[in-house]
Design an enzyme around this catalytic site. Sequence first.
Site, short mmCIF file in Angstrom:
data_model
loop_
_atom_site.label_atom_id
_atom_site.label_comp_id
_atom_site.label_asym_id
_atom_site.label_seq_id
_atom_site.Cartn_x
_atom_site.Cartn_y
_atom_site.Cartn_z
N HIS A 18 53.58 18.14 7.17
CA HIS A 18 53.84 18.94 8.29
C HIS A 18 53.94 18.18 9.60
CE1 HIS A 18 49.68 17.23 8.45
NE2 HIS A 18 49.91 17.30 9.81
N HIS B 41 54.73 14.45 8.63
CA HIS B 41 53.87 13.38 8.01
C HIS B 41 52.85 14.29 7.04
CE1 HIS B 41 51.74 14.89 11.65
NE2 HIS B 41 50.68 14.60 10.93
N ASP C 20 52.91 18.25 13.60
CA ASP C 20 51.67 18.67 14.00
C ASP C 20 51.96 20.09 14.87
OD1 ASP C 20 49.98 16.86 13.07
OD2 ASP C 20 50.13 15.67 14.86
N ARG D 25 42.70 11.56 16.61
CA ARG D 25 44.10 11.95 17.28
C ARG D 25 44.17 12.58 18.72
NH1 ARG D 25 46.80 16.30 13.59
NH2 ARG D 25 46.72 17.71 15.45
C1 SIN Z 1 47.35 14.31 10.58
O1 SIN Z 1 47.92 15.15 10.07
O2 SIN Z 1 47.56 14.31 11.87
C2 SIN Z 1 46.43 13.32 10.18
C3 SIN Z 1 47.18 12.42 9.14
C4 SIN Z 1 46.07 11.37 8.30
O3 SIN Z 1 45.09 11.85 8.26
O4 SIN Z 1 46.60 10.35 7.94
#
Ligand code: SIN
Length: 324
Positions: free
Chosen positions: A125, A275, A127, A292
């Site tokens: 995805h 990601h 974000d 985050r």
């Molecule tokens: C995310 O999707 O922002 C988190 C990525 C992760 O947990 O590695």
Amino acid sequence: MSSPAFTTAAEGSVHDLPPRHIAVHPLTGHIGAEIEGPDLSRPLAPEVVEEIRAALLKWKVVFFRDQPLTHAEHVQLAGAFGAPTIGHPVFGFVEGFPQIYSVARDRFAGRHSGEPLIRPWTGWHTDVTAAVNPPAASILRGDVIPPYGGDTFWTNLATAYESLSPTLRGFVDTLRGVHSFSAPEGQAATDDFKEKNRRRPLVSEHPLVRVIPETGERVLFVSPSFLKRITGLSPRESQQILELLFEHITRPEFTVRFRWQKGSIAFWDNRTTAHLAPRDIYSLDFDRQLYRITLKGDVPVGVDGRPSTAIEGEPLDAFSAGTA
Ligand code: SIN
């Protein structure tokens, strides 16, 4: 819409000059670089900010090691590059730090464990693409890291676009699609997940190809977890074209894989990447905790100059007291 708060390097400034204040170590042919030099716990000099931003535009995701930031330092770092949004518009924030979203191992408990992966790109995805102005960038900080497992992958959506055939590029340039937070295909949502979505519905239509203002790059803006259908196509046409594109963007040669350590930071351009959060941690007993911050983004604009449109929900604004 107000002007974007994710400030970017002026065209023709430092993009192509070698950095003088940081060391940039590329990790793969297309995406990812490790940056050495700056102490991110302290306010950064403007020229360091500019060089990190240039590396980010080029490498799409940059990594830092040994930066054990506090929440307050994380917020300060993010503020050097743009305007932090609320931690997460649907899933909340860390108490006392409304700009920080807790990426805890079990934050969607029940969604992952034991459930089959229907498609290899399930979970990939970009974000918050359900918002009409998805975050420009995300800064993720590792705090509790398993001794093994828990790696994150990113993929370069500009390279993915470039490597489509010219004929297919011409076709996808004309398409738009609807993004929302409903549970990914093949995964049951918990009641909590459904309730949060019901309270703060977010649905937007974005072009499948967006143009990045500072570089003119075209990006295949497809976010497998959130892009549900292509506007104007039949369900079968939409599904099959999306599957082709999702498979394409997750080709290994467009990706980088990052092994976390405590104090690692990943800073990605959320306009030009997708990601994949790890799934192996759900079969391990170790904890994993990251934090985050996302930076306010622009409304994407397609090749034809048409901006994205909101179907449900408000644009993601910069956090200010009262937003939460
Ligand atoms: C995310 O999707 O922002 C988190 C990525 C992760 O947990 O590695």
